[in-house]
Write a protein that holds these residues in place. Structure first.
Motif, short mmCIF file in Angstrom:
data_model
loop_
_atom_site.label_atom_id
_atom_site.label_comp_id
_atom_site.label_asym_id
_atom_site.label_seq_id
_atom_site.Cartn_x
_atom_site.Cartn_y
_atom_site.Cartn_z
N GLU A 4 0.73 -1.55 -0.09
CA GLU A 4 -0.36 0.01 -0.28
C GLU A 4 0.96 1.55 0.01
N ASN A 5 2.00 0.90 0.80
CA ASN A 5 3.29 2.15 0.46
C ASN A 5 3.35 2.74 -0.20
N LEU A 6 3.86 1.24 -1.06
CA LEU A 6 4.54 1.70 -2.54
C LEU A 6 3.46 2.33 -3.82
N GLN A 7 2.09 1.67 -3.56
CA GLN A 7 1.30 2.29 -4.52
C GLN A 7 1.62 3.87 -4.42
N SER A 8 0.89 4.14 -2.73
CA SER A 8 0.81 5.65 -2.82
C SER A 8 1.92 6.98 -2.94
N VAL A 9 2.91 5.79 -2.76
CA VAL A 9 4.39 6.88 -3.35
C VAL A 9 4.01 6.48 -5.12
N GLU A 10 4.14 5.56 -5.37
CA GLU A 10 4.10 5.50 -7.41
C GLU A 10 2.87 6.29 -7.89
N GLU A 11 1.22 6.25 -6.65
CA GLU A 11 0.35 7.54 -6.80
C GLU A 11 0.52 9.28 -7.28
N ASN A 12 1.51 9.55 -5.96
CA ASN A 12 1.94 10.61 -5.96
C ASN A 12 3.76 11.42 -7.04
N ILE A 13 4.06 9.98 -7.16
CA ILE A 13 5.32 10.40 -8.72
C ILE A 13 4.38 10.57 -9.94
N LYS A 14 3.58 9.47 -10.02
CA LYS A 14 2.45 10.09 -11.74
C LYS A 14 1.80 11.63 -11.46
N LYS A 15 1.58 12.09 -10.24
CA LYS A 15 0.25 13.18 -9.95
C LYS A 15 1.59 14.02 -10.27
N TYR A 173 15.86 24.66 -4.01
CA TYR A 173 17.01 24.38 -3.79
C TYR A 173 17.62 23.01 -5.38
N PHE A 174 16.04 22.44 -5.37
CA PHE A 174 16.14 21.81 -6.09
C PHE A 174 16.23 22.85 -7.51
N ARG A 175 15.79 23.78 -7.62
CA ARG A 175 15.52 24.31 -9.10
C ARG A 175 17.35 24.88 -9.51
N ARG A 176 18.31 25.22 -7.98
CA ARG A 176 18.83 25.07 -7.96
C ARG A 176 20.11 24.36 -8.41
N ILE A 177 19.85 23.29 -8.59
CA ILE A 177 20.73 22.06 -8.81
C ILE A 177 20.64 22.26 -10.24
N GLY A 200 15.03 14.79 -3.53
CA GLY A 200 13.82 14.27 -3.52
C GLY A 200 13.92 13.42 -2.47
N MET A 201 13.47 13.47 -1.18
CA MET A 201 13.41 12.17 -0.42
C MET A 201 11.56 12.05 -0.13
N THR A 202 11.33 11.17 1.16
CA THR A 202 10.40 11.01 1.02
C THR A 202 9.07 12.58 1.84
N GLY A 203 10.21 13.51 2.45
CA GLY A 203 9.59 14.57 2.84
C GLY A 203 9.73 15.44 1.47
N ASP A 204 9.81 16.11 0.29
CA ASP A 204 9.60 16.67 -1.05
C ASP A 204 9.68 15.75 -2.01
N TYR A 205 9.58 15.01 -2.30
CA TYR A 205 9.94 14.26 -3.69
C TYR A 205 8.70 14.72 -4.79
N MET A 206 7.90 14.70 -4.27
CA MET A 206 6.99 15.56 -5.99
C MET A 206 7.57 17.12 -6.47
N VAL A 207 7.72 17.26 -5.16
CA VAL A 207 8.29 18.99 -5.34
C VAL A 207 9.78 18.81 -5.93
N ALA A 208 10.32 17.73 -5.94
CA ALA A 208 11.61 17.86 -7.00
C ALA A 208 11.64 17.09 -8.19
N ILE A 209 10.25 16.57 -8.42
CA ILE A 209 9.81 15.78 -9.42
C ILE A 209 9.56 16.88 -10.32
N GLU A 210 9.03 18.09 -9.88
CA GLU A 210 8.45 19.17 -10.38
C GLU A 210 9.18 20.38 -10.47
N GLU A 211 10.93 20.06 -10.23
CA GLU A 211 11.78 20.44 -10.90
C GLU A 211 13.05 20.01 -11.33
#
Length: 230
Positions: A4-15, A173-177, A200-211
């Motif tokens: 379930e955890n993995l499915q939730s992470v996968e959905e967030n990555i897709k989003k 920070y992600f933008r700078r990288i 991007g890690m558990t707390g901020d990977y969605m923002v990291a993907i956007e950047e």
């Protein structure tokens, strides 16, 4: 629970990919499995995850012995020069190279074992005293020096952003990288590509993907809180 955890992470990555107008295939999910027992890794492996991240050489080697051979192992923790010989040729990618000295030893071991080593340069983007990584301003010079070493190839950049309550606080920070990777690409240095942004890690990977992250390192979001008492 892990499934379930993995499915939730996968959905967030897709989003996050949709949000950024990117394809899901552009982002590799690395399951950060440090301190976790092999049974849990096997369970995630059975859900078609093949990229796993470890912090400690000994733990990684122990897990390699018993887990399926098609796993791609990522060394994401601080690496001591005397431990390189144990993982050279066995890792998909070393994420945490932050000095010429470390790169020289990786190169030396790669030549000795007749293998090629792919690495990322670790940037301490927020200049935190408690974190490893090179200062962003020194990166291009370090990249130039490492690029000349044999049997070692720079594939991109890695950063560990600050621990924040609100993931938006790390967007800059992600933008700078990302911008730094663009600047390095423009330098057109032989033996250097900037295809990988590991951020991007558990707390901020969605923002990291956007950047622009191409690899996200998720541990707690998949495996739950870590138990360091073991």
């Amino acid at each position: 629970m892990l499934k379930e955890n993995l499915q939730s992470v996968e959905e967030n990555i897709k989003k996050a990919c949709e949000e950024a107008g990117r394809k899901r295939e552009e982002v590799t999910l690395i399951a950060v499995s440090k301190t976790k027992p092999v049974e849990m890794l096997q369970e995630i492996y059975d859900q078609d995850i093949r990229d796993f991240g470890e912090n400690k050489v000994q733990e990684m080697c122990d897990k390699m012995e018993v887990l399926p051979k098609d796993i791609k192992w990522h060394m994401i923790g601080h690496l001591q020069t005397n431990k390189i010989k144990y993982i050279i040729g066995k890792t998909e990618l070393i994420h945490s190279v932050d000095s010429l000295h470390l790169a020289q030893e990786i190169s030396k071991q790669a030549v000795k074992h007749n293998v090629q080593a792919d690495i990322l340069i670790e940037i301490n983007i927020a200049n935190e005293e408690t974190k490893f990584g090179i200062d962003a301003g020194d990166t291009i010079q370090l990249v130039r020096e490492i690029a000349e070493l044999p049997n070692i190839h720079i594939k991109g950049l890695m950063t560990i952003a600050p621990f924040v309550e609100n993931p938006e606080d790390n967007r800059l920070y992600f933008r700078r990288i990302h911008q730094l990777s663009v600047d390095i690409t423009k330098e057109n240095i032989d033996n250097v590509s900037m295809d990988v942004l590991s951020m991007g890690m558990t707390g901020d990977y969605m923002v990291a993907i956007e950047e622009g992250a191409t690899m996200v390192r998720v541990g707690t979001g998949i495996f739950g809180e870590r138990n360091y008492n073991k």
